[in-house]
Design a protein around this motif. Structure first.
Motif, mmCIF file in Angstrom:
data_model
loop_
_atom_site.group_PDB
_atom_site.id
_atom_site.type_symbol
_atom_site.label_atom_id
_atom_site.label_comp_id
_atom_site.label_asym_id
_atom_site.label_seq_id
_atom_site.Cartn_x
_atom_site.Cartn_y
_atom_site.Cartn_z
ATOM 1 N N VAL A 188 0.903 -1.101 -0.174
ATOM 2 C CA VAL A 188 0.269 0.136 0.018
ATOM 3 C C VAL A 188 0.791 0.791 -0.225
ATOM 4 N N ILE A 189 1.791 0.974 0.976
ATOM 5 C CA ILE A 189 2.993 2.523 1.100
ATOM 6 C C ILE A 189 3.444 2.937 -0.446
ATOM 7 N N ILE A 190 4.433 1.645 -0.879
ATOM 8 C CA ILE A 190 5.007 1.697 -1.852
ATOM 9 C C ILE A 190 3.806 2.442 -3.597
ATOM 10 N N GLY A 191 3.194 1.100 -3.703
ATOM 11 C CA GLY A 191 1.949 1.383 -4.355
ATOM 12 C C GLY A 191 1.243 2.682 -4.630
ATOM 13 N N SER A 192 0.941 3.153 -3.800
ATOM 14 C CA SER A 192 0.181 4.081 -4.008
ATOM 15 C C SER A 192 0.416 5.178 -4.068
ATOM 16 N N PHE A 193 1.738 5.429 -3.294
ATOM 17 C CA PHE A 193 2.790 6.528 -3.873
ATOM 18 C C PHE A 193 3.303 6.110 -5.357
ATOM 19 N N ILE A 194 3.685 5.260 -5.863
ATOM 20 C CA ILE A 194 3.580 5.227 -7.272
ATOM 21 C C ILE A 194 2.114 5.318 -8.129
#
Length: 207
Positions: free
Chosen positions: A126-132
């Motif tokens: 969630v943290i990595i994917g949402s930022f991207i």
């Protein structure tokens, strides 16, 4: 017992030792499994991904670095037909590393810990994917999750809240389910095969 002790010792030898011939041969198998499961849910228009099942299985029995390589290779291959996939390679790599180290330190010793690990990789995704998703694509990636994001956006009027909320909801279900599938598939593998894998011995102890 001697074989188990040797395997435990070998587990400490790091990245170079992880890439045995058997481990390398698992990478295309993991990539293929990722592709098949993700295509099934896309065809059925189910708002989950299931694109890390192969990565999780490989990471469990071959370690974090082979698992991370499987995840990266999956994104490289799928980017040939879906260019957005390459941007999400860090998500797949993180899944491989977390699951691999969890296997190395025998955290898959009961179903509760397995579910918890699924939630941990969900949060990481969630943290990595949402930022991207927001920075690169403005919140829309062309996947079925976009429908959930769009629905939340109408309510919240905030792209970050909408992406984070939809991603947390979908990834929690997706990653916990993926880890459980991987866990039960590994437990079904033969003792003879698991004993040949650097990290497979940890699952022998659970049978």
């Amino acid at each position: 017992m001697k074989e188990l002790n040797e395997t435990k010792t070998n587990n400490k030898q790091g990245i170079r030792y992880d890439f045995t011939l058997l481990a390398v041969m698992l990478i295309p198998v993991g990539v293929a499994l990722n592709f098949v499961t993700s295509q099934v849910v896309q065809v059925l228009r189910i708002p989950i991904h299931l694109d890390t099942v192969g990565t999780i299985i490989v990471s469990m029995i071959a370690g974090p670095w082979v698992g991370a390589t499987t995840g990266l290779t999956t994104n490289l291959v799928t980017s040939l037909t879906n260019p957005t996939s390459i941007f999400f390679a860090p998500v797949s790599i993180s899944v491989g590393i977390i699951i691999g180290f969890s296997s190395k330190y025998r955290l898959f010793n009961n179903i509760i810990k397995t579910i918890l690990l699924g939630f941990i990789i969900a949060l990481t995704s969630v943290i990595i994917g949402s930022f991207i998703s927001v920075i690169v694509f403005g919140g829309a990636t062309g996947k079925s999750i976009d429908a959930v994001t769009g629905l939340l956006l109408v309510t919240t009027q905030d792209i970050w809240k909408s992406v984070l909320s939809s991603s947390l909801l979908i990834n929690s279900i997706d990653k916990i389910l993926s880890v459980l599938i991987g866990y039960f598939m590994v437990k079904k593998m033969s003792n003879r095969y698991l004993s040949k894998m650097n990290y497979g011995v940890n699952f022998l102890l659970l049978k």
